[in-house]
Design a protein around this motif. Structure first.
Motif, PDB file in Angstrom:
ATOM      1  N   UNK A   1       9.547  42.403 -43.351  1.00  0.00           N
ATOM      2  CA  UNK A   1      10.561  42.201 -42.360  1.00  0.00           C
ATOM      3  C   UNK A   1      11.027  40.706 -42.498  1.00  0.00           C
ATOM      4  N   UNK A   2      12.032  40.540 -41.646  1.00  0.00           N
ATOM      5  CA  UNK A   2      12.713  39.194 -41.844  1.00  0.00           C
ATOM      6  C   UNK A   2      11.807  38.049 -41.367  1.00  0.00           C
ATOM      7  N   UNK A   3      11.868  36.996 -42.298  1.00  0.00           N
ATOM      8  CA  UNK A   3      11.075  35.949 -42.032  1.00  0.00           C
ATOM      9  C   UNK A   3      11.446  35.352 -40.628  1.00  0.00           C
TER      10      UNK A   3
ATOM     11  N   UNK B   1       9.681  34.306 -27.561  1.00  0.00           N
ATOM     12  CA  UNK B   1      10.100  35.518 -28.110  1.00  0.00           C
ATOM     13  C   UNK B   1       9.107  35.895 -28.839  1.00  0.00           C
ATOM     14  N   UNK B   2       8.497  35.241 -29.874  1.00  0.00           N
ATOM     15  CA  UNK B   2       7.299  35.662 -30.648  1.00  0.00           C
ATOM     16  C   UNK B   2       6.174  36.271 -29.891  1.00  0.00           C
ATOM     17  N   UNK B   3       5.638  35.401 -28.933  1.00  0.00           N
ATOM     18  CA  UNK B   3       4.505  35.890 -28.241  1.00  0.00           C
ATOM     19  C   UNK B   3       4.519  36.344 -26.978  1.00  0.00           C
ATOM     20  N   UNK B   4       5.755  36.457 -26.368  1.00  0.00           N
ATOM     21  CA  UNK B   4       5.952  36.856 -25.084  1.00  0.00           C
ATOM     22  C   UNK B   4       5.053  36.171 -23.979  1.00  0.00           C
TER      23      UNK B   4
ATOM     24  N   UNK C   1       5.751  38.913 -41.847  1.00  0.00           N
ATOM     25  CA  UNK C   1       5.761  40.463 -41.318  1.00  0.00           C
ATOM     26  C   UNK C   1       4.630  40.738 -40.865  1.00  0.00           C
ATOM     27  N   UNK C   2       4.935  42.086 -39.899  1.00  0.00           N
ATOM     28  CA  UNK C   2       3.490  42.517 -39.139  1.00  0.00           C
ATOM     29  C   UNK C   2       2.804  41.526 -38.448  1.00  0.00           C
TER      30      UNK C   2
END
Length: 265
Positions: free
Chosen positions: A35-37, A69-72, A95-96
């Motif tokens: 997935x996108x970096x 955004x990443x970890x909410x 990714x993932x």
């Protein structure tokens, strides 16, 4: 550049980023990630800048992502709950949710995605690593540009430019001159050049003229900076990245986002 021009450049970049999600996935998949970096960092020009320069030069698609955004979750909670390996940023999500931590490790990983930035032989790799870690000795430029204020800023800035900077600069000038330039290892850039460029660029924000030709350094540093800035993809990136304002007083990025490829939402 002017503020309206910069804002339109940033808006264009956001549009381009949103339009290229399909390309992001395809490019990332060809590099062994699914997935996108996602480069996760704060709104400062510091430890995510070197990976960014490498990815921009290599035209490797990525997005800038805030902690929320990443970890909410806000940074304090992310740190307390050990959501990142060493309680520090940046991290790169390949990714993932697979996270790579530590600036040097992220930069080296990104360099493996860009042909030519990492020598194929172990000795060449070690020499590039040595250049990278020598440039790390200029890392005082990060807090000076992004965090320190008032008397503390003035004291540490004077200490850095009086004691640290001249001899580090002389070493790099000598190395570049010996390589034939304009980069640290000759005619082509390697991944450590982006580390050196970042700290010298920060130094020039703090002390304009600090890289000017001198009897000791000659033209090596001005030639080096120009060579990096003229690399494909770099000039456009430098023009659209958020600018640092009010250094030494109330430093922040304008616009105050974690990077030029940040997408709200």
């Amino acid at each position: 550049g002017s503020k309206p021009a910069q804002e339109s450049a940033i808006a264009a970049t956001r549009q381009e980023t949103m339009a290229s999600v399909g390309r992001v996935i395809a490019a990332a998949a060809s590099n062994g990630v699914t997935s996108p970096l996602r480069l996760v960092y704060l709104a400062v020009r510091a430890r995510a800048e070197v990976p960014r320069l490498i990815l921009e030069y290599g035209k490797v698609e990525y997005v800038d992502v805030s902690v929320q955004q990443q970890f909410e979750a806000p940074w304090g909670k992310v740190k307390r709950q050990n959501m990142v390996p060493f309680g520090q940023l940046p991290v790169l999500d390949v990714g993932g949710g697979e996270l790579i931590a530590q600036e040097a490790a992220i930069a080296r990983y990104c360099a493996t995605l860009v042909p030519g930035l990492m020598p194929s032989d172990p000795i060449g790799q070690a020499k590039c690593d040595a250049l990278f870690h020598a440039a790390e000795e200029l890392a005082e430029t990060n807090p000076l540009v992004n965090a320190l204020r008032g008397e503390d800023f003035e004291r540490r800035k004077k200490e850095f430019f009086d004691k640290e900077f001249p001899r580090r600069l002389a070493n790099f000038s000598r190395i570049i001159a010996a390589s034939g330039g304009p980069f640290t290892r000759g005619k082509s850039p390697n991944y450590a050049d982006f580390k050196l460029y970042h700290h010298l660029s920060n130094a020039a924000l703090l002390e304009p003229g600090c890289l000017s030709p001198s009897p000791d350094a000659g033209d090596a540093m001005t030639d080096f900076m120009a060579a990096v800035e003229n690399l494909d993809g770099i000039a456009a990136y430098l023009n659209r990245r958020p600018q640092v304002v009010d250094v030494g007083k109330r430093p922040k990025l304008e616009p105050n986002v974690c990077g030029s490829r940040y997408l709200e939402g």
